[in-house]
Design a protein around this motif. Structure first.
Motif, short mmCIF file in Angstrom:
data_model
loop_
_atom_site.label_atom_id
_atom_site.label_comp_id
_atom_site.label_asym_id
_atom_site.label_seq_id
_atom_site.Cartn_x
_atom_site.Cartn_y
_atom_site.Cartn_z
N PRO A 39 0.82 -1.21 0.00
CA PRO A 39 0.00 0.00 0.00
C PRO A 39 0.86 1.26 0.00
N GLY A 40 0.56 2.15 -0.94
CA GLY A 40 1.27 3.41 -1.01
C GLY A 40 2.67 3.35 -1.58
N LYS A 41 3.06 2.18 -2.07
CA LYS A 41 4.41 2.02 -2.61
C LYS A 41 4.36 1.56 -4.06
N GLU A 42 5.49 1.70 -4.73
CA GLU A 42 5.57 1.25 -6.10
C GLU A 42 5.74 -0.26 -6.16
N ARG A 43 5.38 -0.81 -7.28
CA ARG A 43 5.57 -2.23 -7.51
C ARG A 43 7.07 -2.56 -7.47
N GLU A 44 7.40 -3.69 -6.89
CA GLU A 44 8.80 -4.08 -6.82
C GLU A 44 8.99 -5.54 -7.20
N PHE A 45 10.14 -5.82 -7.72
CA PHE A 45 10.52 -7.17 -8.11
C PHE A 45 10.71 -8.05 -6.88
#
Length: 122
Positions: A39-45
């Motif tokens: 939530p509230g963060k960018e997508r990450e690998f």
């Protein structure tokens, strides 16, 4: 089509196994990846695996705790998550890439499935 499943609520230190089932394509031709978005963060690998399963790649934050695997006979890719932490809470997505194996770059993935929510909380 990609369908992720296996998410849920788990206590810190617990384990979950995510699955991603593919249909409508020749699954063994594709490299696969798992990504997550909190939530509230960018997508990450999170992790990736080559079409034959010979190459794997992990984010530093999950290395040693998560294991990606695949079963081409079952058209599925898995993410075994152990020693879960509250910061692992996110929606987890599986994705496929025709040409790039083990890539951390979401832009090279051609198709994304719907996510499955993982919540790590006591």
């Amino acid at each position: 089509q990609l369908q992720a499943s296996g998410g849920g609520l788990v206590q810190p230190g617990g384990s979950l196994r995510l699955s991603c089932a593919a249909s409508g394509l020749t699954f063994s031709n594709y490299n696969m990846g798992w990504f997550r978005q909190a939530p509230g963060k960018e997508r990450e690998f999170v992790a990736a695996i080559s079409w034959l399963g010979s190459i794997t790649n992990y984010a530093d934050s999950v290395k040693g705790r998560f294991t990606i695997s695949r079963d081409n006979a079952k058209n599925s890719v898995y993410l075994q998550m152990n020693s879960l932490k509250p910061e692992d809470t996110a929606v987890y997505f599986c994705a496929l890439s025709k040409y790039y194996s083990g890539s951390r770059d979401g832009r090279v993935y051609d198709y994304w499935g719907q996510g499955t929510l993982v919540t790590v909380s006591s």
